[in-house]
Design an enzyme around this catalytic site. Structure first.
Site, mmCIF file in Angstrom:
data_model
loop_
_atom_site.group_PDB
_atom_site.id
_atom_site.type_symbol
_atom_site.label_atom_id
_atom_site.label_comp_id
_atom_site.label_asym_id
_atom_site.label_seq_id
_atom_site.Cartn_x
_atom_site.Cartn_y
_atom_site.Cartn_z
ATOM 1 C CB SER A 245 -8.108 -1.817 -1.395
ATOM 2 O OG SER A 245 -6.867 -2.432 -1.347
ATOM 3 C CG PHE A 246 -13.321 1.733 -3.889
ATOM 4 C CD1 PHE A 246 -13.823 2.306 -2.694
ATOM 5 C CD2 PHE A 246 -14.422 1.591 -4.863
ATOM 6 C CE1 PHE A 246 -15.050 2.756 -2.416
ATOM 7 C CE2 PHE A 246 -15.467 2.166 -4.684
ATOM 8 C CZ PHE A 246 -15.974 2.709 -3.523
ATOM 9 C CB VAL B 131 -5.838 0.603 2.437
ATOM 10 C CG1 VAL B 131 -5.873 2.124 2.177
ATOM 11 C CG2 VAL B 131 -6.556 0.133 1.572
ATOM 12 C CB THR C 156 -4.956 12.936 0.807
ATOM 13 O OG1 THR C 156 -4.931 11.641 0.362
ATOM 14 C CG2 THR C 156 -3.979 13.590 0.123
ATOM 15 C CG HIS D 71 -7.289 7.782 -1.449
ATOM 16 N ND1 HIS D 71 -8.135 7.947 -2.384
ATOM 17 C CD2 HIS D 71 -6.636 6.706 -1.564
ATOM 18 C CE1 HIS D 71 -8.298 6.710 -3.024
ATOM 19 N NE2 HIS D 71 -7.148 6.108 -2.696
ATOM 20 N NE ARG E 173 -0.333 -5.215 11.902
ATOM 21 C CZ ARG E 173 0.388 -4.630 12.477
ATOM 22 N NH1 ARG E 173 1.762 -4.306 11.810
ATOM 23 N NH2 ARG E 173 0.385 -4.020 13.723
ATOM 24 C CD1 TRP F 191 -2.178 0.507 -3.525
ATOM 25 C CD2 TRP F 191 -2.302 1.004 -5.710
ATOM 26 N NE1 TRP F 191 -1.743 1.786 -3.480
ATOM 27 C CE2 TRP F 191 -1.670 2.250 -4.753
ATOM 28 C CE3 TRP F 191 -2.220 1.179 -7.074
ATOM 29 C CZ2 TRP F 191 -1.163 3.361 -5.504
ATOM 30 C CZ3 TRP F 191 -1.924 2.334 -7.709
ATOM 31 C CH2 TRP F 191 -1.435 3.406 -6.948
#
Length: 158
Positions: A65-66, A90, A95, A97, A136, A31
């Site tokens: 990422s989860f 992320v 939302t 999330h 970053r 992602w």
């Protein structure tokens, strides 16, 4: 921590242990690939700069990422690594999330660090917008991938 006073890619080369006999696992999220690809590039180049052989850097991808927590755990279970690095990005949306994902990954990696025999390095960017992530992952604040590799070498030597 990336601030105007600290660049993620700045460190004292002489204080980094030799990594020529070390093996690292890296789990990277697919992602936000523009960001995570740059993080991965930074981590790999930094590990190699400190002596890690390319064949001792094993990279696996996960969809988001989860899933970094599961990927890191699998690498720990398969063994043979001196440290595992997770890399992801992320970016806050409209939302909640963002909060759930960031908290889940943070808690999962913290838990793995308490039960694992090797360190798992937290290289997850949690930013408000894409520009902060780009700053970053090789931009004006350096590269979190570089920093994560240095942390992995130091913690493997710990």
């Amino acid at each position: 921590m990336a601030t105007a006073l600290h660049n993620l890619s700045d460190y004292d080369f002489s204080k980094i242990p030799d990594a020529s006999n070390m093996c690292f696992g890296i789990v990277v999220s697919e992602w936000n690939p523009e960001v995570t690809g740059a993080l991965l590039d930074g981590a790999v180049k930094t590990l190699e700069k400190h002596g890690t052989l390319p064949e001792n850097i094993h990279v696996k991808t996960v969809p988001g990422s989860f899933e970094l927590v599961y990927g890191a755990h699998q690498m720990v279970l398969n063994g043979g690594y001196d440290a595992v690095i997770i890399l992801g990005s992320v970016i806050r949306g409209e939302t909640p999330h963002f909060d759930y994902i960031c908290q889940g990954v943070t808690n999962g990696i913290a838990r793995l660090n308490t039960i694992s025999e090797i360190p798992i390095v937290f290289g997850l960017l949690t930013t408000d917008d894409l520009q902060q992530s780009l700053d970053r992952c090789g931009g004006k604040f350096g590269n979190k991938g570089d920093e994560s590799a240095i942390v992995a070498i130091k913690m493997a030597k710990f």
